[in-house]
Design an enzyme around this catalytic site. Structure first.
Site, mmCIF file in Angstrom:
data_model
loop_
_atom_site.group_PDB
_atom_site.id
_atom_site.type_symbol
_atom_site.label_atom_id
_atom_site.label_comp_id
_atom_site.label_asym_id
_atom_site.label_seq_id
_atom_site.Cartn_x
_atom_site.Cartn_y
_atom_site.Cartn_z
ATOM 1 N N GLU A 195 0.832 -1.202 0.000
ATOM 2 C CA GLU A 195 0.000 0.000 0.000
ATOM 3 C C GLU A 195 0.869 1.255 0.000
ATOM 4 O O GLU A 195 0.613 2.212 -0.744
ATOM 5 C CB GLU A 195 -0.912 -0.010 1.226
ATOM 6 N N ASP A 204 -7.022 1.187 0.512
ATOM 7 C CA ASP A 204 -5.694 0.643 0.812
ATOM 8 C C ASP A 204 -5.360 -0.520 -0.119
ATOM 9 O O ASP A 204 -4.231 -0.623 -0.634
ATOM 10 C CB ASP A 204 -5.625 0.168 2.263
ATOM 11 N N GLU A 262 -4.430 0.540 -3.666
ATOM 12 C CA GLU A 262 -3.041 0.999 -3.747
ATOM 13 C C GLU A 262 -2.073 -0.188 -3.705
ATOM 14 O O GLU A 262 -1.054 -0.180 -4.407
ATOM 15 C CB GLU A 262 -2.751 1.961 -2.600
ATOM 16 N N ASP A 318 0.795 3.865 -3.255
ATOM 17 C CA ASP A 318 0.410 5.263 -3.119
ATOM 18 C C ASP A 318 1.374 6.161 -3.885
ATOM 19 O O ASP A 318 0.963 7.127 -4.544
ATOM 20 C CB ASP A 318 0.386 5.629 -1.637
#
Length: 228
Positions: free
Chosen positions: A45, A118, A121, A49
């Site tokens: 995650e 989450d 990502e 991102d």
């Protein structure tokens, strides 16, 4: 690692078939079901991102070559925020393949915005590590689609827009009142009412006060704009 049928179908929905299938499994593993031999998706995650951010920064620069940094920043934030990631996750039915512990499943974890955002990502990072940046970028651009070119309408948060609307008409700033809180502590739901000094109101429900306030402000904006 051989993938189950539902994960193979998920590969089709994101348009990428993994060479290192363990990356996909890890990306879909929530901390509630992790163990010493089964890593969760938190590190992926974190990476995803950053990959998403770079792809969106590039895409925005390409889509509007004359925009200033001040114009690009809110558009960027709208495209990479958790709410947008969760929205994309719902479109590809990511929740159906999330690996969750019993408590999270019982509390509706497959529908929770934070978990879906989450995991989206993490899936991005898994594709990046499996096939490189170009493949990850192509997937992101495909899944985000028209959001990139239509983001201007969503770039400014609704509370700011509503406050500016009120100020332009000589009104007091909008107020936000919590009408109700329901659900267990680990999965609360807040009902928030946005109020204008002229009497107009609108309510919204979300899993946090911030999100409920934003949704209520958006609903009230739609209401007053339609009345003018």
């Amino acid at each position: 690692m051989k993938l189950s049928g539902d994960l193979k179908e998920f590969e089709g929905r994101i348009g990428h078939h993994f060479v290192r299938t363990e990356l996909l499994v890890r990306a879909l593993t929530h901390g509630s079901v992790s163990s010493p031999t089964r890593a969760d998706n938190q590190r992926l995650e974190f990476l995803g991102d950053r990959v998403l951010g770079l792809v969106m920064a590039e895409a925005l620069l390409k889509s509007d070559t004359s925009a200033s940094e001040g114009q690009l920043a809110p558009r960027f934030n709208a495209l990479v925020r958790k709410e947008t990631c969760a929205e994309v996750a719902r479109e590809i039915d990511l929740g159906a393949v999330l690996k969750l512990g019993r408590s999270e499943m019982m509390s509706g974890g497959r529908r929770k915005q934070a978990l879906l955002g989450d995991a989206m990502e993490a899936v991005i990072a898994a594709v990046y590590r499996d096939a490189g940046f170009d493949v990850a970028r192509a997937m992101i651009l495909r899944l985000w689609g028209a959001r990139i070119t239509t983001v201007e309408a969503d770039a400014r948060d609704a509370k700011t827009v509503l406050q500016e609307w009120a100020q332009a008409r000589g009104l007091q700033p909008p107020k936000y009142c919590q009408i109700k809180r329901s659900g267990p502590d680990h999965a609360p739901e807040f009902t928030i009412e946005a109020q204008l000094s002229t009497g107009e109101t609108a309510q919204a429900v979300a899993g946090s006060k911030r999100l409920a306030e934003q949704a209520a402000a958006k609903a009230l904006l739609e209401q007053v704009d339609g009345a003018e």
